[in-house]
Design a protein around this motif. Structure first.
Motif, short mmCIF file in Angstrom:
data_model
loop_
_atom_site.label_atom_id
_atom_site.label_comp_id
_atom_site.label_asym_id
_atom_site.label_seq_id
_atom_site.Cartn_x
_atom_site.Cartn_y
_atom_site.Cartn_z
N LEU A 38 46.46 -2.01 31.10
CA LEU A 38 47.77 -2.58 31.21
C LEU A 38 47.68 -3.59 32.88
O LEU A 38 47.24 -2.77 33.66
CB LEU A 38 49.22 -1.98 31.49
CG LEU A 38 48.80 0.13 30.59
CD1 LEU A 38 49.66 0.39 30.70
CD2 LEU A 38 49.73 -1.14 29.27
N ALA A 46 57.11 -4.30 31.81
CA ALA A 46 57.34 -3.31 31.61
C ALA A 46 58.82 -3.20 32.82
O ALA A 46 59.35 -2.45 32.34
CB ALA A 46 56.11 -2.13 31.68
N ALA B 64 55.61 -1.87 26.63
CA ALA B 64 54.87 -1.56 27.79
C ALA B 64 55.72 -1.04 28.25
O ALA B 64 55.12 -0.19 29.41
CB ALA B 64 55.02 -3.47 28.15
N LYS B 65 56.93 -0.62 28.67
CA LYS B 65 57.91 0.53 28.85
C LYS B 65 57.68 1.33 28.84
O LYS B 65 56.59 2.89 29.42
CB LYS B 65 58.88 0.55 28.76
CG LYS B 65 59.86 1.20 29.74
CD LYS B 65 60.93 0.91 29.11
CE LYS B 65 61.53 2.26 29.19
NZ LYS B 65 63.38 2.89 29.07
N GLN B 67 53.88 2.05 27.51
CA GLN B 67 52.34 2.12 27.43
C GLN B 67 52.19 2.38 28.98
O GLN B 67 51.97 4.10 29.16
CB GLN B 67 52.11 0.55 27.56
CG GLN B 67 51.83 0.64 25.87
CD GLN B 67 51.12 -1.02 25.38
OE1 GLN B 67 51.25 -1.20 26.84
NE2 GLN B 67 49.58 -0.48 24.58
N VAL B 68 53.71 2.01 30.26
CA VAL B 68 53.77 2.48 31.73
C VAL B 68 53.58 3.72 31.19
O VAL B 68 53.58 4.67 32.65
CB VAL B 68 54.50 1.01 32.09
CG1 VAL B 68 54.67 1.91 33.56
CG2 VAL B 68 53.78 -0.18 32.07
N MET B 69 55.19 4.41 30.67
CA MET B 69 55.51 5.50 30.47
C MET B 69 54.13 6.52 30.37
O MET B 69 54.32 7.89 31.42
CB MET B 69 57.01 5.95 29.98
CG MET B 69 57.99 5.20 30.75
SD MET B 69 58.17 5.21 32.68
CE MET B 69 58.86 7.32 32.82
#
Lengths: 177, 91
Positions: A38, A46, B64-65, B67-69
């Motif tokens: 990422l 995000a 994306a959120k 994946q970040v979590m």
């Protein structure tokens, strides 16, 4: 043109990622594999979707502030001995002084677990964290790149459904400017 | 004039009066509030594309959120286990 864009994207990825993670061969043996790369734009995207009214998401959003990338390779196996010491050594050998310093390291022969936490400093500021965690049936490497607020990172253990623990041992937790 | 001749005159092919085609086109134009059909189709396409773009952006953000979590959860679990072990060793 397309090749140039791909090369630029790869260069950007390597710039944020602070060491190489050549562990693709483990993915074929793993029963579960997580491969997350990422980079900054993904983290910023995000962050816009994280809900600050949710305590967990608010913590993560705060932590994302100043990060340049998060790179994770996480493998779990059905049998022992699927990964080798050379896999771990391939990561450790890149995490050397003066850039990197190991702040935590433990080895449990009973449970067959090893863990190391390294921090990267530039101009007296923390610019990266690396975690290498191995078990008999597990191999995990984490690289968080950027200006990390270690208070927030340590505080993660009290969120996301995990019990709250004390600060990371080794070096005192300090906030970045 | 007998019936046969009247029928002949009524059914004989005649060219439309001058300007007939233009008047029909103008009437069709007015029927759509002054906008030609092709512009309406273009506007509808733009709206559709904008909607699809927004939906795609929303989808990318949610991915994306997630994946970040996931990344943070893996990191937190590892930190938690390391801290637990170190604390046990210290005791």
């Amino acid at each position: 043109m397309k090749k140039l864009a791909l090369l630029l994207a790869a260069a950007g990825l390597l710039a944020a990622q602070q060491f190489k993670l050549n562990l693709d061969h483990l993915a074929t043996k793993a029963s579960n594999a997580v491969d997350l790369s990422l980079a900054g734009p993904t983290l910023r995207l995000a962050a816009r979707f994280l809900d600050t009214s949710d305590p967990d998401e608010a913590k993560v959003k705060k932590l994302l502030n100043g990060l340049e990338g998060i790179y994770i390779r996480h493998f779990t196996f059905k049998r022992d001995g699927e990964w080798t010491q050379s896999d771990a050594e391939g990561v450790r050998v890149q995490l050397k002084a003066p850039e990197w310093s190991r702040v935590v390291g433990y080895k449990s022969t009973e449970e067959g677990e090893n863990a190391d936490i390294y921090i990267r400093t530039q101009n007296d500021k923390i610019s990266g964290v690396a975690i290498l965690y191995t078990g008999a049936r597990e191999f995990t490497v984490v690289n968080i790149s950027g200006a990390i607020d270690l208070d927030s990172l340590a505080d993660l253990s009290g969120h996301l459904g995990l019990p709250k623990l004390e600060q990371l041992p080794g070096k005192p937790i300090r906030k970045l400017d | 004039m007998d019936l046969e001749q009247e029928l002949y005159q009524a059914l004989t092919r005649k060219d439309p009066p001058p300007g007939f085609a233009d008047r029909v086109a103008a009437r069709e134009h007015n029927r759509h509030g002054g906008l030609p059909t092709r512009w309406l189709a273009f506007a509808a396409s733009v709206v559709l594309l904008m909607g699809a773009g927004a939906a795609w952006r929303q989808h990318q953000g949610e991915v994306a959120k997630d994946q970040v979590m996931t990344a943070m959860k893996i990191t937190a679990v590892k930190l938690n286990r390391i801290q637990t072990h170190v604390r046990e060793i210290r005791q």
